[in-house]
Design an enzyme around this catalytic site. Sequence first.
Site, PDB file in Angstrom:
ATOM      1  N   SER A 113     -62.881 -15.384 -14.863  1.00 47.67           N
ATOM      2  CA  SER A 113     -62.544 -15.618 -13.464  1.00 47.67           C
ATOM      3  C   SER A 113     -63.525 -16.583 -12.830  1.00 47.67           C
ATOM      4  CB  SER A 113     -62.480 -14.322 -12.674  1.00 47.67           C
ATOM      5  OG  SER A 113     -61.791 -14.555 -11.479  1.00 47.67           O
ATOM      6  N   HIS A 128     -75.402 -12.959 -13.904  1.00 44.73           N
ATOM      7  CA  HIS A 128     -76.826 -12.673 -13.753  1.00 44.73           C
ATOM      8  C   HIS A 128     -77.316 -13.087 -12.363  1.00 44.73           C
ATOM      9  CE1 HIS A 128     -77.618 -11.888 -18.147  1.00 44.73           C
ATOM     10  NE2 HIS A 128     -76.403 -12.419 -18.178  1.00 44.73           N
ATOM     11  N   ASP A 153     -72.466 -18.934 -17.243  1.00 40.96           N
ATOM     12  CA  ASP A 153     -71.947 -20.090 -17.964  1.00 40.96           C
ATOM     13  C   ASP A 153     -70.593 -20.430 -17.355  1.00 40.96           C
ATOM     14  OD1 ASP A 153     -74.106 -19.749 -19.647  1.00 40.96           O
ATOM     15  OD2 ASP A 153     -72.915 -19.671 -21.486  1.00 40.96           O
TER      16      ASP A 153
END
EC number: 4.1.1.65
Length: 282
Positions: A241, A135, A78
């Site tokens: 980050s 992921h 995200d």
Amino acid sequence: MPKHLISRLMGKFAAARAGWFTQAFIRWFIRQYKIDMSEAIEESPHAYKTFNDFFTRRLKPELRPLKADEGELAHPVDGAISQVGEIKDGRIFQAKGHDYSLKELLGGSEEDAKPFMNGDFATIYLAPKDYHRIHMPCDGVLKKMIYVPGDLYSVNPLTAANVPNLFARNERVVAIFETEVGPMSLVLVGATIVASIGTVWSGTVTPPTGGRIQSWSYPTSGPASIHLKKGEEMGHFKLGSTVVLTFAKDAIEFDDELEPLSTTRMGEVMAKIKSETKESDA
């Protein structure tokens, strides 16, 4: 500012069970960054004993379904697109007036950089409000991990537009995979206040930090090899980050709608595998 010292002190607090103070800070953070706790498996702030537990909270799986089908790559996180495009003459575009070296980003090895020359890259910024687990965009087997010491500048859009060589300058962890689209690197870039970078196969990589580049090679076959499926978790940030992905030339084609500031959601379609790549694998 002593960015490393501040970041490490924040890391100690984030890992501490500070009772009411931890709870108060979590509630403040939720209000400050307008975090939607209804997405989390544990919705109540009181469920988290440390700030790290809260920051790396897991989301309800049904809210991030894997939408990328066969022949497609999924967004790994995200966040928001910082930049996306071609790696030109070994340089990656950072912002207007700034680019940086692919070779430096990956730790300085010509051998590691060569497979990605004139390929494609995507840089994705994770804001404090975002889900901070990373992921896999596609199936892959781990080939190498590299720890690169460096600065801890902020990596928000304003800093990216003004600090030269930012992503090849900050502390980072590089993971290089062999995948169905050929070689792929996932670079986890540290920043100010980032308390930790970790991977699922090695746990916490930093801190502690070191003053030199370190690398680990992994077998790509046999019982000791590390295989990760598309959509499977590969790592995490404790306090936000940026992720930089690189791919080989003519391996993928990014979604037409991807542009700077585009929102990304883990599991949604990021790119398609080019037909030439699929045919060469067949």
